[in-house]
Design a protein around this motif. Structure first.
Motif, PDB file in Angstrom:
ATOM      1  N   GLU A 153       0.851  -1.183   0.000  1.00 24.19           N
ATOM      2  CA  GLU A 153       0.000   0.000   0.000  1.00 24.19           C
ATOM      3  C   GLU A 153       0.888   1.235   0.000  1.00 24.19           C
ATOM      4  OE1 GLU A 153      -3.026   2.148   3.039  1.00 24.19           O
ATOM      5  OE2 GLU A 153      -3.301   0.002   2.744  1.00 24.19           O
ATOM      6  N   VAL A 154       0.598   2.147  -0.913  1.00 28.68           N
ATOM      7  CA  VAL A 154       1.370   3.369  -1.043  1.00 28.68           C
ATOM      8  C   VAL A 154       0.429   4.556  -0.895  1.00 28.68           C
ATOM      9  CG1 VAL A 154       2.826   4.747  -2.564  1.00 28.68           C
ATOM     10  CG2 VAL A 154       3.008   2.257  -2.593  1.00 28.68           C
ATOM     11  N   THR A 155       0.821   5.518  -0.051  1.00 31.46           N
ATOM     12  CA  THR A 155       0.034   6.733   0.128  1.00 31.46           C
ATOM     13  C   THR A 155       0.808   7.890  -0.476  1.00 31.46           C
ATOM     14  OG1 THR A 155      -0.892   5.883   2.177  1.00 31.46           O
ATOM     15  CG2 THR A 155      -1.071   8.249   1.798  1.00 31.46           C
TER      16      THR A 155
END
Length: 104
Positions: A3-5
């Motif tokens: 998961e990348v923000t």
């Protein structure tokens, strides 16, 4: 799976509540993205009391070590109340003004 923000900022966001009680929430005057956006990294932040007297000012505000924590430039704790801020940028970007609430 990962998961990348990614935060995309278009303008600085001012959070106008300060309660410097050491609980880790709102202990300082946060100006989000001021130290991230190239055109806002160079800045001057001024805090004034209700009579228009400058109680705090600093260049290159960064939310870390150059930050307002309810203490005047002379090192005195400021009383609870409403204060006013002005954020100026030397590159011709329009200044931001508003109020902040300091609660002890």
């Amino acid at each position: 799976e990962q998961e990348v923000t990614i935060d995309v900022g278009g303008d600085v966001v001012v959070y106008n509540a300060v309660s410097p009680d050491g609980n880790g929430k709102d202990d300082s005057f946060i100006i989000q993205y001021i130290d991230v956006l190239p055109e806002t990294q160079s800045n001057k932040v001024t805090i004034l009391n209700r009579w228009g007297d400058v109680v705090f000012d600093v260049s290159d505000y960064n939310n870390n070590d150059r930050v307002f924590k309810g203490v005047s430039n002379s090192g005195k704790d400021l009383p609870s109340g409403i204060y006013y801020y002005k954020i100026e940028y030397p590159g011709g970007r329009k200044a931001k003004t508003g109020y902040l609430s300091l609660r002890r």
